[in-house]
Design a protein around this motif. Sequence first.
Motif, PDB file in Angstrom:
ATOM      1  N   PHE A   1       0.877  -1.252  -0.032  1.00 61.16           N
ATOM      2  CA  PHE A   1      -0.076   0.011  -0.103  1.00 61.16           C
ATOM      3  C   PHE A   1       0.952   1.302  -0.005  1.00 61.16           C
ATOM      4  O   PHE A   1       1.879   1.221   0.629  1.00 61.16           O
ATOM      5  N   SER A   2       0.401   2.437  -0.851  1.00 61.06           N
ATOM      6  CA  SER A   2       1.214   3.405  -0.973  1.00 61.06           C
ATOM      7  C   SER A   2       0.390   4.724  -0.762  1.00 61.06           C
ATOM      8  O   SER A   2      -0.860   4.654  -1.538  1.00 61.06           O
ATOM      9  N   ALA A   3       0.618   5.570  -0.084  1.00 60.35           N
ATOM     10  CA  ALA A   3      -0.595   6.920   0.060  1.00 60.35           C
ATOM     11  C   ALA A   3       0.212   8.329   0.041  1.00 60.35           C
ATOM     12  O   ALA A   3       1.574   8.442   0.513  1.00 60.35           O
ATOM     13  N   ASP A   4      -0.240   9.203  -0.719  1.00 61.48           N
ATOM     14  CA  ASP A   4       0.453  10.379  -0.874  1.00 61.48           C
ATOM     15  C   ASP A   4      -0.146  11.315   0.502  1.00 61.48           C
ATOM     16  O   ASP A   4      -1.365  11.499   0.131  1.00 61.48           O
ATOM     17  N   LEU A   5       0.803  11.726   1.165  1.00 58.00           N
ATOM     18  CA  LEU A   5       0.126  12.752   2.260  1.00 58.00           C
ATOM     19  C   LEU A   5       0.319  14.014   2.169  1.00 58.00           C
ATOM     20  O   LEU A   5       0.266  14.687   3.162  1.00 58.00           O
ATOM     21  N   GLY A   6       0.306  14.473   0.759  1.00 61.53           N
ATOM     22  CA  GLY A   6       0.448  15.816   0.635  1.00 61.53           C
ATOM     23  C   GLY A   6       1.797  16.605   1.032  1.00 61.53           C
ATOM     24  O   GLY A   6       2.808  16.031   0.726  1.00 61.53           O
ATOM     25  N   GLU A   7       1.639  17.395   1.933  1.00 59.20           N
ATOM     26  CA  GLU A   7       2.902  18.304   2.503  1.00 59.20           C
ATOM     27  C   GLU A   7       3.871  17.256   3.433  1.00 59.20           C
ATOM     28  O   GLU A   7       4.819  17.445   3.686  1.00 59.20           O
TER      29      GLU A   7
END
Length: 165
Positions: A107-113
């Motif tokens: 699983f991979s997620a973009d957490l913004g800043e």
Amino acid sequence: MKKLLLFSLSIFGLLFIFNTSSHAQASSDFKVGGGIIYGSEVEAIGIQAGAKYGFTEEISGAADFAIFFPENYDWWELNANGHYHFLQEDNISVYGLAGLNYATMSFSADLGEFGTASASNSEIGLNLGGGAEFGLDFANLYTELKYILGNADQLALSAGLRFDI
């Protein structure tokens, strides 16, 4: 996804029903092929590619790679199974199977800043199930139902074609 699975299984069923001119063909010891697979734990459809080798008339071994397409993560697995063919008539073979499963989930997620986050897990399981192979004019149609015992318990249903090499 469920509509795609139902449609694909219907096509394979129609191929079998309307292929009344199927004859038993000289069978090779080695077959390769692929098909579709559905997993109950991953709740997604996937594709499968593999090979099967017949050691004797009753005993064969098979290995395959399957990759599923869930929405938010990746899931793939490797399987190595032994088959015992307890019914073989004309162009139909029914078998039980047992073997090993190696599954990987990531699983991979973009957490913004804050950057990105990722996680992965691998599991080893035991396959138990059965299947059938139907001889067509150009290949063998197979269907398998197996339960994978382990931390990633899952019921898997697959269908596809195997070609003699």
